[in-house]
Design a protein around this motif. Structure first.
Motif, PDB file in Angstrom:
ATOM      1  N   ALA A 178       0.707  -1.095  -0.060  1.00  0.00           N
ATOM      2  CA  ALA A 178      -0.119  -0.103   0.101  1.00  0.00           C
ATOM      3  C   ALA A 178       0.914   1.291  -0.190  1.00  0.00           C
ATOM      4  O   ALA A 178       0.705   2.243  -0.847  1.00  0.00           O
ATOM      5  N   ARG A 179       1.851   1.161   0.759  1.00  0.00           N
ATOM      6  CA  ARG A 179       2.721   2.452   0.753  1.00  0.00           C
ATOM      7  C   ARG A 179       3.657   2.636  -0.259  1.00  0.00           C
ATOM      8  O   ARG A 179       3.656   3.783  -1.112  1.00  0.00           O
ATOM      9  N   ALA A 180       3.954   1.510  -1.047  1.00  0.00           N
ATOM     10  CA  ALA A 180       4.640   1.667  -2.415  1.00  0.00           C
ATOM     11  C   ALA A 180       3.739   2.055  -3.426  1.00  0.00           C
ATOM     12  O   ALA A 180       4.312   3.013  -4.232  1.00  0.00           O
ATOM     13  N   LYS A 181       2.600   1.863  -3.440  1.00  0.00           N
ATOM     14  CA  LYS A 181       1.570   2.354  -4.395  1.00  0.00           C
ATOM     15  C   LYS A 181       1.338   3.662  -4.266  1.00  0.00           C
ATOM     16  O   LYS A 181       1.054   4.423  -5.309  1.00  0.00           O
ATOM     17  N   GLU A 182       1.172   3.968  -2.985  1.00  0.00           N
ATOM     18  CA  GLU A 182       0.785   5.483  -2.830  1.00  0.00           C
ATOM     19  C   GLU A 182       1.829   6.378  -3.120  1.00  0.00           C
ATOM     20  O   GLU A 182       1.630   7.455  -3.626  1.00  0.00           O
ATOM     21  N   ILE A 183       3.262   6.146  -3.131  1.00  0.00           N
ATOM     22  CA  ILE A 183       4.276   6.871  -3.111  1.00  0.00           C
ATOM     23  C   ILE A 183       4.759   6.951  -4.687  1.00  0.00           C
ATOM     24  O   ILE A 183       5.469   7.671  -5.234  1.00  0.00           O
ATOM     25  N   SER A 184       4.304   5.767  -5.589  1.00  0.00           N
ATOM     26  CA  SER A 184       4.760   5.534  -6.806  1.00  0.00           C
ATOM     27  C   SER A 184       4.363   6.768  -7.752  1.00  0.00           C
ATOM     28  O   SER A 184       5.333   7.359  -8.431  1.00  0.00           O
ATOM     29  N   GLY A 185       3.012   7.204  -7.697  1.00  0.00           N
ATOM     30  CA  GLY A 185       2.469   8.421  -8.510  1.00  0.00           C
ATOM     31  C   GLY A 185       3.343   9.579  -8.020  1.00  0.00           C
ATOM     32  O   GLY A 185       3.738  10.401  -9.134  1.00  0.00           O
ATOM     33  N   LEU A 186       3.478   9.814  -6.881  1.00  0.00           N
ATOM     34  CA  LEU A 186       4.002  10.978  -6.252  1.00  0.00           C
ATOM     35  C   LEU A 186       5.532  11.079  -6.935  1.00  0.00           C
ATOM     36  O   LEU A 186       6.146  12.311  -7.198  1.00  0.00           O
ATOM     37  N   ALA A 187       6.273   9.969  -6.724  1.00  0.00           N
ATOM     38  CA  ALA A 187       7.494  10.067  -7.286  1.00  0.00           C
ATOM     39  C   ALA A 187       7.657  10.480  -8.695  1.00  0.00           C
ATOM     40  O   ALA A 187       8.498  11.002  -9.106  1.00  0.00           O
ATOM     41  N   GLU A 188       6.722   9.796  -9.453  1.00  0.00           N
ATOM     42  CA  GLU A 188       6.640   9.919 -10.975  1.00  0.00           C
ATOM     43  C   GLU A 188       6.565  11.590 -11.136  1.00  0.00           C
ATOM     44  O   GLU A 188       6.958  12.161 -12.170  1.00  0.00           O
ATOM     45  N   LYS A 189       5.451  12.129 -10.667  1.00  0.00           N
ATOM     46  CA  LYS A 189       5.277  13.639 -10.558  1.00  0.00           C
ATOM     47  C   LYS A 189       6.634  14.539 -10.254  1.00  0.00           C
ATOM     48  O   LYS A 189       6.890  15.439 -10.957  1.00  0.00           O
ATOM     49  N   LEU A 190       7.188  13.884  -9.121  1.00  0.00           N
ATOM     50  CA  LEU A 190       8.356  14.872  -8.866  1.00  0.00           C
ATOM     51  C   LEU A 190       9.651  14.496 -10.028  1.00  0.00           C
ATOM     52  O   LEU A 190      10.292  15.523 -10.313  1.00  0.00           O
ATOM     53  N   ILE A 191       9.805  13.491 -10.653  1.00  0.00           N
ATOM     54  CA  ILE A 191      10.631  13.377 -11.769  1.00  0.00           C
ATOM     55  C   ILE A 191      10.335  14.212 -12.882  1.00  0.00           C
ATOM     56  O   ILE A 191      11.181  14.854 -13.676  1.00  0.00           O
ATOM     57  N   THR A 192       9.086  14.287 -13.342  1.00  0.00           N
ATOM     58  CA  THR A 192       8.540  14.850 -14.294  1.00  0.00           C
ATOM     59  C   THR A 192       8.714  16.684 -14.067  1.00  0.00           C
ATOM     60  O   THR A 192       9.176  17.318 -15.172  1.00  0.00           O
ATOM     61  N   LYS A 193       8.581  17.008 -12.744  1.00  0.00           N
ATOM     62  CA  LYS A 193       8.964  18.447 -12.704  1.00  0.00           C
ATOM     63  C   LYS A 193      10.380  18.693 -12.567  1.00  0.00           C
ATOM     64  O   LYS A 193      10.771  19.595 -13.084  1.00  0.00           O
ATOM     65  N   ALA A 194      11.388  17.583 -12.091  1.00  0.00           N
ATOM     66  CA  ALA A 194      12.699  17.845 -12.192  1.00  0.00           C
ATOM     67  C   ALA A 194      13.125  17.906 -13.806  1.00  0.00           C
ATOM     68  O   ALA A 194      14.065  18.411 -14.375  1.00  0.00           O
ATOM     69  N   LYS A 195      12.547  16.922 -14.439  1.00  0.00           N
ATOM     70  CA  LYS A 195      13.005  16.940 -15.780  1.00  0.00           C
ATOM     71  C   LYS A 195      12.759  18.401 -16.666  1.00  0.00           C
ATOM     72  O   LYS A 195      13.394  18.791 -17.455  1.00  0.00           O
ATOM     73  N   ALA A 196      11.548  19.106 -16.285  1.00  0.00           N
ATOM     74  CA  ALA A 196      11.356  20.302 -16.677  1.00  0.00           C
ATOM     75  C   ALA A 196      12.620  21.365 -16.372  1.00  0.00           C
ATOM     76  O   ALA A 196      12.573  22.068 -17.245  1.00  0.00           O
ATOM     77  N   GLY A 197      13.057  21.347 -15.220  1.00  0.00           N
ATOM     78  CA  GLY A 197      14.030  21.931 -14.992  1.00  0.00           C
ATOM     79  C   GLY A 197      13.230  23.384 -14.365  1.00  0.00           C
ATOM     80  O   GLY A 197      12.172  23.647 -14.178  1.00  0.00           O
ATOM     81  N   GLY A 198      14.331  24.527 -14.145  1.00  0.00           N
ATOM     82  CA  GLY A 198      13.847  25.760 -13.913  1.00  0.00           C
ATOM     83  C   GLY A 198      13.716  26.005 -12.292  1.00  0.00           C
ATOM     84  O   GLY A 198      13.577  24.882 -11.472  1.00  0.00           O
ATOM     85  N   LEU A 199      13.579  27.186 -12.087  1.00  0.00           N
ATOM     86  CA  LEU A 199      13.916  27.620 -10.690  1.00  0.00           C
ATOM     87  C   LEU A 199      12.490  27.310  -9.783  1.00  0.00           C
ATOM     88  O   LEU A 199      12.421  26.742  -8.550  1.00  0.00           O
ATOM     89  N   SER A 200      11.253  27.437 -10.349  1.00  0.00           N
ATOM     90  CA  SER A 200      10.001  27.236  -9.768  1.00  0.00           C
ATOM     91  C   SER A 200       9.926  25.599  -9.580  1.00  0.00           C
ATOM     92  O   SER A 200       9.372  25.275  -8.643  1.00  0.00           O
TER      93      SER A 200
END
Length: 116
Positions: free
Chosen positions: A39-61
């Motif tokens: 349950a914990r793994a499934k819960e953080i999976s989507g959040l980790a993917e969103k963080l990587i997508t933000k990091a790929k965009a780069g930028g200060l924001s």
């Protein structure tokens, strides 16, 4: 009509749950592979993917948004190591592998890791 509530509570109050999820995300990014309950793994999976997508965009924001969730070291690793690794990938950065049951209470165990 009743609507299903999104997300899991993990028998914690909101602030405790938020801190718990932040620590799981930080551990996942720093170690790139953790063993936890399914349950914990499934819960953080989507959040980790969103963080990587933000990091790929780069930028200060993007850096500021991720630093609200992660520690400085985890945020730095996310932007400098993990995001460039997935620059050509469109999604699906994490995988959840089921590993059986925990001996003490029978909870379903899983390994969450980043796809290479």
């Amino acid at each position: 009509m009743w609507k299903r509530k999104k997300g899991r509570k993990f028998h914690r109050e909101k602030d405790q749950r938020k801190a718990f999820i932040k620590s799981l995300l930080g551990a996942l990014i720093m170690k790139e592979r953790i063993e936890t309950t399914q349950a914990r793994a499934k819960e953080i999976s989507g959040l980790a993917e969103k963080l990587i997508t933000k990091a790929k965009a780069g930028g200060l924001s993007s850096r500021r948004l991720t630093s609200k969730i992660l520690s400085y070291k985890a945020s730095k690793k996310l932007f400098e190591k993990l995001a460039p690794q997935y620059k050509d990938r469109k999604g699906g950065y994490t995988r959840v592998l089921k590993t059986g049951h925990r001996k003490g209470d029978g909870a379903k165990k899983a390994i969450i890791e980043f796809v290479k």
